[in-house]
Design a protein around this motif. Structure first.
Motif, PDB file in Angstrom:
ATOM      1  N   TYR A 125       0.831   0.620  20.822  1.00 58.21           N
ATOM      2  CA  TYR A 125      -0.570   0.351  21.135  1.00 58.21           C
ATOM      3  C   TYR A 125      -1.451   1.375  20.418  1.00 58.21           C
ATOM      4  N   LEU A 126      -2.493   0.886  19.756  1.00 55.88           N
ATOM      5  CA  LEU A 126      -3.428   1.724  19.029  1.00 55.88           C
ATOM      6  C   LEU A 126      -4.637   2.076  19.893  1.00 55.88           C
ATOM      7  N   PHE A 127      -5.107   3.314  19.751  1.00 58.92           N
ATOM      8  CA  PHE A 127      -6.335   3.724  20.433  1.00 58.92           C
ATOM      9  C   PHE A 127      -7.508   2.890  19.947  1.00 58.92           C
ATOM     10  N   SER A 128      -8.362   2.451  20.875  1.00 59.32           N
ATOM     11  CA  SER A 128      -9.544   1.670  20.533  1.00 59.32           C
ATOM     12  C   SER A 128     -10.838   2.418  20.858  1.00 59.32           C
ATOM     13  N   GLN A 129     -10.999   2.815  22.109  1.00 61.62           N
ATOM     14  CA  GLN A 129     -12.222   3.497  22.528  1.00 61.62           C
ATOM     15  C   GLN A 129     -12.029   4.147  23.878  1.00 61.62           C
TER      16      GLN A 129
END
Length: 328
Positions: free
Chosen positions: A101-105
């Protein structure tokens, strides 16, 4: 529905007893199909949580300083967005997660006072501020696509409690809030590692499936909630209450209805002790080792039955008294 819930409970019990060491994360993934449509937030109570052992979480690049860093007043909340050099984007895997999972905000939830800020409740009580670190699965091209799918969005939750001294780690955010007083305002600030705002963990957290609602849709979310709290002082908290909404009024956040836990599983992941009565840890993270917390002055046996609830009630009482002093 009752039959489906019974089946989920029986399946969990069976896997716990015979297959837990082989694929424990598969339990969480499988439950998403049934439970991700249930509403959030919920009340977090350690006595209602099922203990489970999961693989360690792997946190990558959260300590890297971004190339760009900006704060946005949406008229409803404050959002933090950042951009990193190629190959340095923060990501997380392991634990209950299927893939990376990639960081978004990051965004924040605060209240109209110091006693009603968090969306989730702890043992029936709210905390001053709740921070959401939002991620999306790399199975999807972006967050907008990921929100449509079960397993697309991960939100890591940190509760902020009050301490006596200001939090130097969140100070760059707090000091710039006055620059985004008006709705839709955006400011670029000097980048710093987003890990300053929270902490990594692989044990002592809660996880459950739920969903968030917008005006015309509902989005499934896997929640992970740290038992260890972050902190700030009272003055830092009040700076959020100076921001204006789209009607040019101070943003007022009505507490959300806490959903029932019925029909879903709340897991206490990788507990370090065999038994505890405290839903949240009252010990500060090691980065605050030299700072004083409000709780340092309180004579409360947090390990006793009801100790965590008593702690929250005492903090609420102290904050009400401080508000009265300021108003006076």
């Amino acid at each position: 529905m009752a039959q489906d819930n019974h089946y989920a409970a029986d399946t969990l019990s069976e896997v716990n007893s015979s297959e837990l060491n082989e694929a424990p994360s598969n339990i969480i993934v499988a439950l998403g199909c049934e439970e991700a449509a249930l509403p959030s937030p919920i009340d977090i109570n350690i006595n209602n949580a099922e203990r489970i052992e999961l693989p360690a979480l792997s946190w990558d690049n959260y300590e890297k300083t971004s190339l760009k860093f900006k704060l946005i007043n949406t008229g409803e909340t404050v959002i933090i967005r950042a951009r990193w050099a190629e190959g340095e984007h923060p990501s997380i895997r392991g634990g209950p997660l299927e893939g990376t999972y990639l960081f978004s905000q990051i965004h924040f939830h605060w209240g109209n006072s110091a006693v009603d800020g968090s969306e989730h409740t702890i043992d029936g009580a709210s905390l001053p501020l709740e921070m959401h670190v939002v991620h999306f699965s790399t199975k999807f091209k972006d967050r907008k696509e990921a929100v449509k799918h079960v397993g697309g969005i991960l939100v890591i939750v940190y509760f902020y409690n009050l301490k006596s001294d200001p939090n130097k780690y969140i100070a760059p955010v707090i000091s710039n809030l006055k620059q985004i007083t008006f709705p839709d305002a955006v400011i670029k600030i000097t980048p710093f590692p987003i890990l300053n705002l929270f902490h990594t963990f692989s044990s002592e957290y809660f996880t459950y499936w739920g969903s968030t609602k917008t005006v015309d849709s509902s989005h499934p979310v896997l929640w992970m909630i740290s038992r260890t709290q972050e902190c700030m002082d009272f003055h830092q908290l009040t700076q959020f209450r100076c921001l204006l909404d789209q009607q040019m009024r101070v943003i007022r956040r009505e507490p959300k209805q806490v959903a029932s836990q019925e029909g879903r599983h709340l897991f206490h992941v990788n507990p370090l002790t065999h038994y505890t009565n405290s839903t949240l840890s009252v010990l500060p993270h090691s980065k605050y080792i030299n700072d004083r917390w409000v709780v340092d002055r309180m004579d409360i046996d947090i390990g006793a039955p009801g100790g965590c609830k008593e702690l929250i009630e005492v903090i609420h009482r102290e904050m009400r008294e401080r508000n009265l002093q300021l108003d006076g």
